[in-house]
Write a protein that holds these residues in place. Structure first.
Motif, PDB file in Angstrom:
ATOM      1  N   ALA A 247    -110.910  -3.206 -24.361  1.00  0.00           N
ATOM      2  CA  ALA A 247    -110.612  -2.959 -25.660  1.00  0.00           C
ATOM      3  C   ALA A 247    -111.422  -1.777 -26.200  1.00  0.00           C
ATOM      4  N   ALA A 248    -112.587  -1.278 -25.650  1.00  0.00           N
ATOM      5  CA  ALA A 248    -112.970   0.177 -26.101  1.00  0.00           C
ATOM      6  C   ALA A 248    -112.248   1.230 -25.727  1.00  0.00           C
ATOM      7  N   ARG A 249    -111.838   1.101 -24.386  1.00  0.00           N
ATOM      8  CA  ARG A 249    -110.851   2.286 -23.953  1.00  0.00           C
ATOM      9  C   ARG A 249    -109.472   2.113 -24.885  1.00  0.00           C
ATOM     10  N   LEU A 250    -108.931   1.261 -25.301  1.00  0.00           N
ATOM     11  CA  LEU A 250    -107.507   0.811 -26.044  1.00  0.00           C
ATOM     12  C   LEU A 250    -108.158   1.516 -27.458  1.00  0.00           C
ATOM     13  N   ALA A 251    -108.966   1.108 -27.702  1.00  0.00           N
ATOM     14  CA  ALA A 251    -109.557   1.619 -29.278  1.00  0.00           C
ATOM     15  C   ALA A 251    -109.536   3.242 -29.197  1.00  0.00           C
TER      16      ALA A 251
END
Length: 546
Positions: A247-251
């Motif tokens: 989720a951090a990479r996607l954000a």
């Protein structure tokens, strides 16, 4: 006389001088004047520009005792419906009633006068250092964000960097900032682009708050996809850190804000301390990766997530893929969220890589030596439940000839309810089983036998067990919610008392003393506050006479 309603504040906000904020304010004032409202100019700074002079001539203008200053008393005496005041961040002359013009505006609003005003992004207090680093010009006149955010309406007066540079060459822009800072730095194209981005983002935050207030006022439950934000669900399964990192990479790729949420249900609340510590460590990992975090409580994970997403107007939800099962009797989390509303975009993170990544280690759990007191407390609850069932049987036994069997069964159900309310779900289930056996053995004919004469009593026993289980479930949930509410109330009261004591402290030593006492009382341990010395090393303040 009744107190006048507070006036409304409308701010015409720009990224840089020369964007046309004063002209936009005059145009809006002309429209409302034509609608029949009383509009007066309190202070207007045309910066030597002639473009806005004809528009300003259509309004009554209050006298100014000194050039460049605003007469607050004259405005209060005239008391128009709408007052136009340029340059909200201006610092008043020495001896004025208020130090800043925004203080004057605050008094006008309190008097019931609507105010139209202008300001640029470099005058916003929270962005003062950021803008100064970009422009090379420190700005001394600022407006606090707390006042800026109280505006009923914020209008972004925008202009492209190239258009502003053309206006600058034509002499239509005040050049005070060029004279104050490094030669030409303020009106470089890169500087203007950066200021414009900062202003647009700040206004977007204001508009987002306005959207949330409108949705709350109108009771709109449907999520509006007005901005990009993601909600990451932190689950109790191993591999939750893989979901958080994904989720951090996607954000980061989408340049979106994201929130990591863990929902603690009654079932998850009973997990061992090591498991709960690991989950909280995953939540801390999300915070380190740039997420806002929240720990929610509820009986159903999906319902709590959906409610939080709707409240925060978040439309994209990230969840981990459930482990494959041969027989699946319930929906997956992604299916449940998708069924909650068509406006949710659900992203399911696969399990590939979950086992190979670095697992988050739970912090060590301090366990005092000796037997676990909670285990003893749990055994005590079951003991007292069995004792309560025995007492109920002894009380009902003398009335077996006078009471109908249905009434005796109802009294046994009452005992189950009381056990559930007092000791929770597990004792309630035990009470249901014990009471059914006691009812069958002592009251159902033939007495003192577990095999009833009438086969229909088996249905009665089944109903009693089912109702007892449901009662135990509901009573346990109510008990859990009451315990959570009590814990929240205690935490809020404790933090309030701590903040109150800190606010009353006058010296650094008092702050340290209050903090040490508070921490020692809360953790039942000796606490010492360490402070950095001149070299940056942590030392005890008592050793340095603080």
């Amino acid at each position: 006389m009744p107190e006048a309603a507070r006036g409304k504040l409308k701010i015409f906000f720009g990224a840089f001088p020369g964007a046309g904020k004063t002209g936009a304010m005059l145009a809006a004032a002309r429209r409302i004047k034509e609608a029949g409202r009383d509009v007066v100019i309190g202070f207007l700074d045309l910066h030597g520009k002639s473009d806005d002079a004809p528009a300003a001539a259509n309004f009554e203008r209050l006298p100014t005792p000194d050039p460049g200053e605003f007469d607050l008393d004259s405005a209060l005496k005239r008391h128009p419906q709408v007052l136009l005041i340029d340059d909200l961040a201006h610092a008043n002359r020495p001896g004025a009633r208020h130090p800043k013009r925004w203080n004057d505006v605050d008094e006008l609003l309190a008097a019931g006068i609507d105010v139209f005003t202008t300001m640029s992004v470099q005058h916003l207090a929270s962005l003062n250092d950021v803008v100064a680093e970009i422009t090379g010009i420190p700005e001394k006149e600022t407006v606090p964000d707390t006042f800026f955010d109280t505006a009923d309406e914020t209008v972004m007066v925008d202009m492209s960097a190239d258009e502003l540079l053309l206006r600058l060459k034509a002499g239509q822009v005040p050049v005070a900032h060029v004279q104050q800072g490094p030669s030409g730095q303020f009106f470089r194209k890169g500087t203007l682009l950066a200021l414009r981005e900062i202003a647009l983002r700040r206004v977007a935050d204001v508009v987002e708050d306005e959207v949330l207030r409108y949705r709350a006022d109108q009771a709109i439950a449907k999520t509006w996809k007005t901005h990009g934000r993601m909600l990451c669900c932190v689950g109790p399964d191993t591999g939750a850190e893989h979901v958080v990192r994904s989720a951090a990479r996607l954000a980061g790729q989408l340049d979106e804000e994201w929130t990591a949420v863990y929902v603690e249900t009654p079932h998850l609340q009973r997990l061992p301390n090591e498991e709960r510590g690991r989950i909280l460590a995953v939540v801390s990992l999300a915070q380190e990766l740039g997420a806002r975090t929240a720990i929610l409580t509820g009986n159903d994970v999906c319902d709590a997530l959906v409610e939080h997403a709707r409240d925060e107007n978040i439309s994209t939800v990230v969840v981990g893929r459930s482990r494959p099962r041969r027989f699946r009797l319930s929906r997956t989390m992604s299916d449940s969220i998708a069924l909650a509303g068509d406006h949710f975009d659900v992203i399911e993170i696969g399990r590939a890589g979950a086992e190979s990544g670095t697992a988050v280690q739970a912090p060590p759990v301090f366990a005092p030596p000796g037997p676990n007191p909670r285990a003893g407390e749990k055994r005590a609850r079951y003991f007292w439940t069995a004792l309560a069932c025995l007492a109920a049987t002894l009380i009902l036994a003398p009335f077996s000839r006078n009471f109908d069997l249905a009434n005796i069964a109802m009294l046994y159900m009452l005992a189950v309810l009381l056990c559930g309310m007092q000791w929770g779900r597990g004792p309630a289930v035990l009470a249901a089983v014990v009471n059914v056996l006691a009812f069958d053995f002592f009251f159902v004919p033939p007495r003192f036998s577990l095999i009833p004469a009438d086969i229909q009593y088996y249905l009665t026993f089944a109903v009693m067990l089912t109702v007892g289980g449901i009662i135990g479930q509901l009573a346990g949930s109510i008990r859990y919610q009451a315990r959570v509410a009590s814990h929240r109330e205690k935490r809020a009261r404790t933090l309030y008392e701590f903040a109150r004591d800190l606010a009353a402290a006058q010296t650094t030593s008092e702050v340290i003393h209050i903090t040490e006492e508070f921490m020692a009382r809360q953790f039942n341990a000796r606490v010492t506050v360490l402070v950095p010395d001149a070299t940056g090393a942590l030392v005890s303040p008592t050793a340095h006479g603080m």
